[in-house]
Structures are given as C-alpha cells and as structure tokens.
Motif scaffolding. Structure first.
Motif, PDB file in Angstrom:
ATOM      1  N   SER A   2       0.930  -1.061  -0.274  1.00 15.32           N
ATOM      2  CA  SER A   2      -0.060   0.106   0.522  1.00 15.32           C
ATOM      3  C   SER A   2       0.530   1.230   0.070  1.00 15.32           C
ATOM      4  O   SER A   2       1.955   1.235   0.004  1.00 15.32           O
ATOM      5  N   LEU A   3       0.826   2.475  -0.316  1.00 17.32           N
ATOM      6  CA  LEU A   3       1.184   3.723  -0.678  1.00 17.32           C
ATOM      7  C   LEU A   3       1.405   3.838   1.475  1.00 17.32           C
ATOM      8  O   LEU A   3       3.026   4.404   1.107  1.00 17.32           O
ATOM      9  N   ARG A   4       0.662   3.610   1.958  1.00 16.35           N
ATOM     10  CA  ARG A   4       1.591   3.673   3.194  1.00 16.35           C
ATOM     11  C   ARG A   4       2.219   3.111   4.160  1.00 16.35           C
ATOM     12  O   ARG A   4       3.890   3.069   4.105  1.00 16.35           O
ATOM     13  N   GLU A   5       2.458   1.816   3.733  1.00 15.01           N
ATOM     14  CA  GLU A   5       3.698   0.624   3.332  1.00 15.01           C
ATOM     15  C   GLU A   5       4.923   0.723   2.638  1.00 15.01           C
ATOM     16  O   GLU A   5       5.450   1.052   3.208  1.00 15.01           O
ATOM     17  N   GLN A   6       4.549   2.149   1.185  1.00 14.85           N
ATOM     18  CA  GLN A   6       5.281   2.037   0.556  1.00 14.85           C
ATOM     19  C   GLN A   6       5.999   3.428   1.380  1.00 14.85           C
ATOM     20  O   GLN A   6       8.018   3.918   1.375  1.00 14.85           O
ATOM     21  N   LYS A   7       5.726   4.407   2.064  1.00 16.11           N
ATOM     22  CA  LYS A   7       6.419   5.603   2.028  1.00 16.11           C
ATOM     23  C   LYS A   7       6.707   5.239   3.952  1.00 16.11           C
ATOM     24  O   LYS A   7       8.175   5.235   4.538  1.00 16.11           O
ATOM     25  N   LYS A   8       6.568   4.487   4.170  1.00 15.08           N
ATOM     26  CA  LYS A   8       7.234   3.440   5.554  1.00 15.08           C
ATOM     27  C   LYS A   8       8.528   2.797   5.418  1.00 15.08           C
ATOM     28  O   LYS A   8       9.304   3.662   5.761  1.00 15.08           O
ATOM     29  N   GLU A   9       8.132   2.441   4.174  1.00 13.69           N
ATOM     30  CA  GLU A   9       9.723   1.942   3.610  1.00 13.69           C
ATOM     31  C   GLU A   9      10.489   2.184   3.361  1.00 13.69           C
ATOM     32  O   GLU A   9      11.852   2.505   3.125  1.00 13.69           O
ATOM     33  N   GLN A  10       9.997   3.584   2.066  1.00 12.20           N
ATOM     34  CA  GLN A  10      10.988   4.607   2.032  1.00 12.20           C
ATOM     35  C   GLN A  10      11.684   5.451   3.240  1.00 12.20           C
ATOM     36  O   GLN A  10      13.198   5.388   2.820  1.00 12.20           O
ATOM     37  N   THR A  11      11.264   5.861   4.190  1.00 11.77           N
ATOM     38  CA  THR A  11      11.667   6.246   5.068  1.00 11.77           C
ATOM     39  C   THR A  11      12.989   5.183   5.954  1.00 11.77           C
ATOM     40  O   THR A  11      13.822   5.811   6.492  1.00 11.77           O
ATOM     41  N   THR A  46      10.987   9.329  15.052  1.00 16.62           N
ATOM     42  CA  THR A  46      11.093   8.572  14.431  1.00 16.62           C
ATOM     43  C   THR A  46      12.245   7.226  14.114  1.00 16.62           C
ATOM     44  O   THR A  46      11.132   6.340  13.592  1.00 16.62           O
ATOM     45  N   TYR A  50      11.805   3.136  13.658  1.00 14.66           N
ATOM     46  CA  TYR A  50      12.615   1.714  13.143  1.00 14.66           C
ATOM     47  C   TYR A  50      13.145   0.870  13.519  1.00 14.66           C
ATOM     48  O   TYR A  50      13.277  -0.346  13.115  1.00 14.66           O
TER      49      TYR A  50
END
Length: 210
Positions: A2-11, A46, A50
């Motif tokens: 999902s878009l949310r998961e993509q953003k988390k992985e990018q971070t 943040t 992670y």
C-alpha cells in the motif's frame, strides 16, 4: 504494498542510507542517532519507530540475507552434497550483503565497524547459526546430524568472516574480498567431505562432530 507501507519503507531506507554515509564519514562511535535522523529529514522519535538502537542499523539486511540463504538450502538438488549446498547458501549470503552494503556484515557480524553491544551481537549470531544449522539438518537428515550441522555452519562463518576481514584490512577491492570469502568457505567445508570419505563419522554414517 500500500501507499502507506511504501512511505514507511522509504523512510526506513532513508535512515539506513543516512546512517551508512555518516558511519563512513565519521565512524560508528562518532555518529549519534540524532545525526542519523536529521540526515534522513525525520525526527529522533521516528528513528526509534524503525530501530531500537543505533547498532540495529548495522544489521538491517541480515534478516533478509539469512532468509535468502534458507531458501537456497530448501532448494537442494538431488545430487547436491551438504557441503556443496551450504557453500551455495553462503555464496548467496555474501552476494546479498555486498549488494546491500558491507555495514550489515555477515550473519549479523559487522566486518568494518565496531559493535556497540557484544552481547547483542552474539545473540544475533547464535540465532542465525541456529536457523541455518536446523535448515541443513531438515533437508539432509540422512547425512548431517545437529552437532555436525552446527560444526559446518560455524566453520563456514568463521572462515568467511576471517578471510573477508583480512582482505579488507589489506585494502583489497570489494570483488577480491568477496572472492576471498567464497574460497575460504569452500576450503573450510572441504574438510568435512574429507572426513566423511575417510570414514571418520559416527556409526550411523552421518557427519562427525567437532
């Protein structure tokens, strides 16, 4: 994803990239969590979402690498010996770690940076050794017992880590260090093949203990 998961992985990847750059520029001990977070344009809070500790960044790819090695072991060919199979699994570990960054080290050992917590490093290493050894016994039950499997995995880990560390210490290229690790792994495991051929194993024909 999902878009949310993509953003988390990018971070997460941004934090890893920032940490590796700072470790390279100013050393592990000289780098703080605050600096890593700032370099990744996120808050310190943040960062701890992670990673629990600064040292955890060193091991960011070790879990993925071990999972890949386990898949190699599970894919054993019909005529493949346990030593050949384990050498192939370590080839995958080496290649994955090289592609993802040497800071993550091999099987949870950082090769080029100090470790903040020796106890945590040992715990990580033991967990990975356990998984690799158990997987080898599972696919080679008639040839390798638990003791023999631990001996083989431990010998491979020691040989690879020592050879790669020595190569890097001599300022060899990454490719040369990678090849040194591969050769060391095969030389270490060759001793087990020779022991079996000499008939020095247990009465049931499985691998000898250490």
């Amino acid at each position: 994803m999902s878009l949310r998961e993509q953003k988390k992985e990018q971070t997460r990847q941004a934090l890893i990239a920032a940490a590796e750059r700072l470790f390279d520029e100013q050393g592990y001990e000289g780098t703080t969590v605050e600096q890593i977070a700032a370099a990744a344009n996120v808050s310190t809070r943040t960062f701890f979402t992670y990673f629990r500790h600064k040292a955890d960044v060193l091991y960011h790819n070790s879990t993925e690498s071990v999972e890949a090695a386990l898949r190699v072991i599970a894919s054993r060919a019909p005529d493949e010996s346990p030593t050949q199979l384990l050498a192939r699994a370590f080839d995958r570990l080496l290649q994955d770690n090289w592609e993802m960054g040497m800071y993550a080290g091999l099987i949870g050992h950082a090769l080029t940076l100090p470790i903040a917590s020796p106890k945590a490093s040992i715990e990580r290493s033991n967990a990975r050794l356990e998984r690799l050894a158990a997987a080898l016994v599972e696919v080679c039950p008639e040839e390798v017992d638990r003791v023999g499997s631990y001996a083989m995995v431990g010998a491979a880990i020691g040989a690879v880590s020592a050879a790669v560390g020595a190569a890097l210490g001599e300022e060899r290229t990454d490719e040369e260090a990678l090849e040194a690790g591969r050769c060391a792994c095969r030389r270490a495991l060759a001793g087990f093949d020779q022991s079996w051929e000499a008939g020095s194993g247990d009465d049931d024909g499985r691998s000898p203990g250490p």
